[in-house]
Design a protein around this motif. Structure first.
Motif, PDB file in Angstrom:
ATOM      1  N   ARG A   1       5.621 -55.327  36.860  1.00  0.00           N
ATOM      2  CA  ARG A   1       6.864 -55.873  36.308  1.00  0.00           C
ATOM      3  C   ARG A   1       7.295 -55.102  35.057  1.00  0.00           C
ATOM      4  NH1 ARG A   1       7.825 -62.124  34.369  1.00  0.00           N
ATOM      5  NH2 ARG A   1       9.939 -61.818  33.610  1.00  0.00           N
ATOM      6  N   ALA A   2       6.347 -54.783  34.186  1.00  0.00           N
ATOM      7  CA  ALA A   2       6.670 -54.062  32.949  1.00  0.00           C
ATOM      8  C   ALA A   2       7.271 -52.692  33.259  1.00  0.00           C
ATOM      9  CB  ALA A   2       5.426 -53.916  32.086  1.00  0.00           C
ATOM     10  N   VAL A   3       6.741 -52.021  34.268  1.00  0.00           N
ATOM     11  CA  VAL A   3       7.220 -50.675  34.606  1.00  0.00           C
ATOM     12  C   VAL A   3       8.621 -50.719  35.206  1.00  0.00           C
ATOM     13  CG1 VAL A   3       6.831 -48.681  36.127  1.00  0.00           C
ATOM     14  CG2 VAL A   3       4.932 -49.667  34.830  1.00  0.00           C
ATOM     15  N   ILE A   4       8.855 -51.590  36.186  1.00  0.00           N
ATOM     16  CA  ILE A   4      10.175 -51.610  36.825  1.00  0.00           C
ATOM     17  C   ILE A   4      11.248 -52.052  35.828  1.00  0.00           C
ATOM     18  CG2 ILE A   4      10.021 -53.925  37.839  1.00  0.00           C
ATOM     19  CD1 ILE A   4      11.506 -52.724  40.308  1.00  0.00           C
ATOM     20  N   GLN A   5      10.908 -52.994  34.946  1.00  0.00           N
ATOM     21  CA  GLN A   5      11.895 -53.422  33.963  1.00  0.00           C
ATOM     22  C   GLN A   5      12.202 -52.314  32.965  1.00  0.00           C
ATOM     23  OE1 GLN A   5      10.247 -57.232  32.636  1.00  0.00           O
ATOM     24  NE2 GLN A   5      11.796 -58.263  33.860  1.00  0.00           N
ATOM     25  N   ASN A   6      11.211 -51.496  32.657  1.00  0.00           N
ATOM     26  CA  ASN A   6      11.406 -50.410  31.710  1.00  0.00           C
ATOM     27  C   ASN A   6      12.168 -49.235  32.326  1.00  0.00           C
ATOM     28  OD1 ASN A   6      10.936 -49.202  29.103  1.00  0.00           O
ATOM     29  ND2 ASN A   6       9.444 -47.888  30.112  1.00  0.00           N
ATOM     30  N   GLU A   7      11.977 -48.985  33.621  1.00  0.00           N
ATOM     31  CA  GLU A   7      12.516 -47.771  34.239  1.00  0.00           C
ATOM     32  C   GLU A   7      13.756 -47.981  35.105  1.00  0.00           C
ATOM     33  OE1 GLU A   7       9.512 -45.435  36.177  1.00  0.00           O
ATOM     34  OE2 GLU A   7       8.186 -45.513  34.435  1.00  0.00           O
ATOM     35  N   ILE A   8      14.162 -49.224  35.354  1.00  0.00           N
ATOM     36  CA  ILE A   8      15.249 -49.464  36.310  1.00  0.00           C
ATOM     37  C   ILE A   8      16.565 -48.799  35.888  1.00  0.00           C
ATOM     38  CG2 ILE A   8      16.029 -51.703  35.368  1.00  0.00           C
ATOM     39  CD1 ILE A   8      15.685 -50.729  39.099  1.00  0.00           C
ATOM     40  N   ARG A   9      16.870 -48.793  34.600  1.00  0.00           N
ATOM     41  CA  ARG A   9      18.131 -48.193  34.144  1.00  0.00           C
ATOM     42  C   ARG A   9      18.135 -46.678  34.327  1.00  0.00           C
ATOM     43  NH1 ARG A   9      16.676 -52.298  31.316  1.00  0.00           N
ATOM     44  NH2 ARG A   9      18.061 -54.071  31.103  1.00  0.00           N
ATOM     45  N   TYR A  10      16.956 -46.085  34.227  1.00  0.00           N
ATOM     46  CA  TYR A  10      16.826 -44.639  34.452  1.00  0.00           C
ATOM     47  C   TYR A  10      17.173 -44.305  35.900  1.00  0.00           C
ATOM     48  CZ  TYR A  10      14.549 -40.169  35.313  1.00  0.00           C
ATOM     49  OH  TYR A  10      14.286 -38.882  35.702  1.00  0.00           O
ATOM     50  N   HIS A  11      16.714 -45.137  36.837  1.00  0.00           N
ATOM     51  CA  HIS A  11      16.917 -44.865  38.255  1.00  0.00           C
ATOM     52  C   HIS A  11      18.287 -45.319  38.766  1.00  0.00           C
ATOM     53  CE1 HIS A  11      12.875 -43.452  38.950  1.00  0.00           C
ATOM     54  NE2 HIS A  11      12.352 -44.561  38.473  1.00  0.00           N
ATOM     55  N   CYS A  12      18.777 -46.465  38.269  1.00  0.00           N
ATOM     56  CA  CYS A  12      19.963 -47.088  38.876  1.00  0.00           C
ATOM     57  C   CYS A  12      21.181 -47.183  37.959  1.00  0.00           C
ATOM     58  CB  CYS A  12      19.606 -48.485  39.376  1.00  0.00           C
ATOM     59  SG  CYS A  12      18.371 -48.490  40.676  1.00  0.00           S
ATOM     60  N   GLY A  13      21.082 -46.696  36.741  1.00  0.00           N
ATOM     61  CA  GLY A  13      22.227 -46.737  35.837  1.00  0.00           C
ATOM     62  C   GLY A  13      22.053 -47.746  34.716  1.00  0.00           C
TER      63      GLY A  13
ATOM     64  N   ALA B   1      11.686 -42.555  47.493  1.00  0.00           N
ATOM     65  CA  ALA B   1      10.968 -41.694  46.543  1.00  0.00           C
ATOM     66  C   ALA B   1      10.895 -42.344  45.162  1.00  0.00           C
ATOM     67  CB  ALA B   1      11.641 -40.332  46.446  1.00  0.00           C
ATOM     68  N   GLN B   2      11.973 -42.996  44.734  1.00  0.00           N
ATOM     69  CA  GLN B   2      11.970 -43.662  43.431  1.00  0.00           C
ATOM     70  C   GLN B   2      11.010 -44.852  43.431  1.00  0.00           C
ATOM     71  OE1 GLN B   2      16.223 -44.249  43.253  1.00  0.00           O
ATOM     72  NE2 GLN B   2      16.443 -42.682  41.663  1.00  0.00           N
ATOM     73  N   ILE B   3      10.970 -45.593  44.529  1.00  0.00           N
ATOM     74  CA  ILE B   3      10.035 -46.717  44.634  1.00  0.00           C
ATOM     75  C   ILE B   3       8.600 -46.193  44.588  1.00  0.00           C
ATOM     76  CG2 ILE B   3       9.176 -48.525  46.185  1.00  0.00           C
ATOM     77  CD1 ILE B   3      12.147 -48.954  47.009  1.00  0.00           C
ATOM     78  N   ASP B   4       8.345 -45.065  45.256  1.00  0.00           N
ATOM     79  CA  ASP B   4       7.016 -44.450  45.197  1.00  0.00           C
ATOM     80  C   ASP B   4       6.682 -44.031  43.769  1.00  0.00           C
ATOM     81  OD1 ASP B   4       6.689 -44.857  47.908  1.00  0.00           O
ATOM     82  OD2 ASP B   4       7.194 -42.796  48.468  1.00  0.00           O
ATOM     83  N   ASP B   5       7.667 -43.486  43.039  1.00  0.00           N
ATOM     84  CA  ASP B   5       7.455 -43.111  41.632  1.00  0.00           C
ATOM     85  C   ASP B   5       7.112 -44.338  40.791  1.00  0.00           C
ATOM     86  OD1 ASP B   5       7.949 -40.449  42.149  1.00  0.00           O
ATOM     87  OD2 ASP B   5      10.004 -40.471  41.372  1.00  0.00           O
ATOM     88  N   LEU B   6       7.799 -45.466  41.044  1.00  0.00           N
ATOM     89  CA  LEU B   6       7.513 -46.703  40.313  1.00  0.00           C
ATOM     90  C   LEU B   6       6.085 -47.167  40.583  1.00  0.00           C
ATOM     91  CD1 LEU B   6      10.860 -48.648  40.805  1.00  0.00           C
ATOM     92  CD2 LEU B   6       9.950 -47.765  38.642  1.00  0.00           C
ATOM     93  N   LYS B   7       5.621 -46.996  41.827  1.00  0.00           N
ATOM     94  CA  LYS B   7       4.254 -47.398  42.172  1.00  0.00           C
ATOM     95  C   LYS B   7       3.232 -46.510  41.459  1.00  0.00           C
ATOM     96  CE  LYS B   7       5.350 -49.514  46.601  1.00  0.00           C
ATOM     97  NZ  LYS B   7       5.144 -49.505  48.048  1.00  0.00           N
ATOM     98  N   ILE B   8       3.509 -45.214  41.372  1.00  0.00           N
ATOM     99  CA  ILE B   8       2.609 -44.293  40.659  1.00  0.00           C
ATOM    100  C   ILE B   8       2.577 -44.649  39.177  1.00  0.00           C
ATOM    101  CG2 ILE B   8       2.309 -41.892  39.920  1.00  0.00           C
ATOM    102  CD1 ILE B   8       3.481 -41.120  42.741  1.00  0.00           C
ATOM    103  N   SER B   9       3.758 -44.853  38.588  1.00  0.00           N
ATOM    104  CA  SER B   9       3.835 -45.233  37.171  1.00  0.00           C
ATOM    105  C   SER B   9       3.131 -46.560  36.926  1.00  0.00           C
ATOM    106  CB  SER B   9       5.297 -45.337  36.723  1.00  0.00           C
ATOM    107  OG  SER B   9       5.919 -44.081  36.761  1.00  0.00           O
TER     108      SER B   9
END
Length: 96
Positions: free
Chosen positions: A15-27, A55-63
């Motif tokens: 949850r912490a990662v997707i909330q932190n990175e979502i704006r980078y991926h989706c605007g 690919a972005q979802i895979d990146d989120l999983k790695i992060s």
């Protein structure tokens, strides 16, 4: 452009990662919140930008894996046992 909402399964995504990175991926207007869809836990993403790609979802999983490993090392360094009972003060019920 109108905002679209879609479900992203949460398996392997912190949850912490997707909330932190979502704006980078989706605007810059993208938001994400925990959500359950058809009994599966995950995230509801709302954005007027492009949806996450595979690919972005895979990146989120790695992060997420890197984040969780880092968090567990931090806990090890602090010599904290994750499932250790934590005392909680309780109010005493008075009868009468």
């Amino acid at each position: 452009m109108a905002a679209n909402s879609y479900f992203v399964p949460g398996y392997g995504i912190s949850r912490a990662v997707i909330q932190n990175e979502i704006r980078y991926h989706c605007g810059p207007d993208a938001i994400v919140r925990p959500y359950t869809h058809q009994g599966r836990d995950g995230f509801l993403v709302t954005t007027s930008g492009p949806p996450l790609t595979k690919a972005q979802i895979d990146d989120l999983k790695i992060s997420s894996r890197e984040y969780e490993e880092k968090q567990s090392r931090r806990a090890d360094e602090a010599d904290v046992f994750v499932n250790q009972p934590v005392p909680v003060s309780q109010r005493i019920r008075r009868s009468g």
